[in-house]
Design a protein around this motif. Structure first.
Motif, mmCIF file in Angstrom:
data_model
loop_
_atom_site.group_PDB
_atom_site.id
_atom_site.type_symbol
_atom_site.label_atom_id
_atom_site.label_comp_id
_atom_site.label_asym_id
_atom_site.label_seq_id
_atom_site.Cartn_x
_atom_site.Cartn_y
_atom_site.Cartn_z
ATOM 1 N N PHE A 28 0.832 -1.205 0.000
ATOM 2 C CA PHE A 28 0.000 0.000 0.000
ATOM 3 C C PHE A 28 0.866 1.254 0.000
ATOM 4 C CE2 PHE A 28 -1.575 3.436 2.686
ATOM 5 C CZ PHE A 28 -2.591 3.902 1.880
ATOM 6 N N LYS A 29 1.825 1.290 0.913
ATOM 7 C CA LYS A 29 2.678 2.471 1.059
ATOM 8 C C LYS A 29 3.451 2.749 -0.239
ATOM 9 C CE LYS A 29 6.331 2.192 3.655
ATOM 10 N NZ LYS A 29 7.266 2.097 4.765
ATOM 11 N N THR A 30 3.933 1.708 -0.882
ATOM 12 C CA THR A 30 4.681 1.875 -2.131
ATOM 13 C C THR A 30 3.800 2.469 -3.223
ATOM 14 O OG1 THR A 30 6.133 0.029 -1.567
ATOM 15 C CG2 THR A 30 6.028 0.664 -3.887
ATOM 16 N N LEU A 31 2.592 1.915 -3.381
ATOM 17 C CA LEU A 31 1.687 2.447 -4.401
ATOM 18 C C LEU A 31 1.262 3.880 -4.081
ATOM 19 C CD1 LEU A 31 -0.570 -0.664 -5.083
ATOM 20 C CD2 LEU A 31 1.191 0.312 -6.585
ATOM 21 N N SER A 38 6.771 14.858 -3.303
ATOM 22 C CA SER A 38 7.702 15.104 -2.198
ATOM 23 C C SER A 38 8.555 13.878 -1.857
ATOM 24 C CB SER A 38 6.941 15.554 -0.955
ATOM 25 O OG SER A 38 6.047 14.535 -0.537
ATOM 26 N N ILE A 39 8.117 12.705 -2.294
ATOM 27 C CA ILE A 39 8.846 11.470 -2.015
ATOM 28 C C ILE A 39 9.708 11.048 -3.201
ATOM 29 C CG2 ILE A 39 8.618 9.011 -1.417
ATOM 30 C CD1 ILE A 39 7.735 10.861 0.845
ATOM 31 N N VAL A 40 9.124 11.021 -4.400
ATOM 32 C CA VAL A 40 9.838 10.472 -5.561
ATOM 33 C C VAL A 40 10.238 11.534 -6.578
ATOM 34 C CG1 VAL A 40 8.788 8.190 -5.341
ATOM 35 C CG2 VAL A 40 7.687 9.921 -6.788
ATOM 36 N N GLU A 63 -4.524 -1.570 -4.110
ATOM 37 C CA GLU A 63 -4.272 -0.645 -3.009
ATOM 38 C C GLU A 63 -5.295 -0.826 -1.887
ATOM 39 O OE1 GLU A 63 -4.154 4.110 -2.716
ATOM 40 O OE2 GLU A 63 -2.819 3.286 -4.260
ATOM 41 N N HIS A 64 -6.566 -0.902 -2.231
ATOM 42 C CA HIS A 64 -7.610 -1.076 -1.211
ATOM 43 C C HIS A 64 -7.491 -2.430 -0.520
ATOM 44 C CE1 HIS A 64 -10.549 2.214 -2.784
ATOM 45 N NE2 HIS A 64 -9.330 2.650 -2.635
#
Length: 134
Positions: A28-31, A38-40, A63-64
């Motif tokens: 989930f966090k990766t998707l 701000s991250i990638v 994701e869900h």
């Protein structure tokens, strides 16, 4: 001997559940964060967003389901109910460690929030449709 074997099976079950929960959360966090500038960075965020939009049905479901799998896998370790001895919980395996963990206010607050989300969004249809995370 059977009691020891049963306890080993139970520990292994919970160990695998916690690993599954961690994997689900990581998915989930990766998707989710792959779309965050701000991250990638802007370029990668746009690329990841484009790919996820091209296959929106797939990524939305994944994701869900990753969130739901995380919630279910984590909470079944803590589903102790006073007058119901059917579910085997971590409390049954090591009540001292379980109680020490639960007595920590931060831990108990997080578990309550996750249970509230599970009860109102995953396990049941909530007619009031008010999910409190407080």
């Amino acid at each position: 001997m059977d009691e020891i074997n049963d306890q080993q099976k139970a520990f292994n079950h919970y160990r695998l559940s916690i690993i599954d929960a961690k994997l689900s959360y990581t998915l989930f966090k990766t998707l989710y964060w792959s779309r965050a500038e701000s991250i990638v960075g802007k370029e990668m965020s746009e690329k990841y967003s484009w790919v996820q939009k091209q296959h929106g049905g797939f990524f939305t479901i994944v994701e869900h389901n990753a969130v739901e799998a995380f919630i279910i896998r984590i909470l079944h370790c803590f589903d102790y109910k006073e007058n119901d001895n059917r579910p085997l919980t971590l409390r049954d395996l090591d009540s001292v460690a379980y109680n020490k963990f639960i007595e920590n206010k931060d831990n108990s607050d997080i578990i309550k929030k996750i249970k509230n989300i599970r009860d109102k969004r995953i396990a049941h249809y909530d007619r009031t449709d008010k999910v409190s995370t407080e």
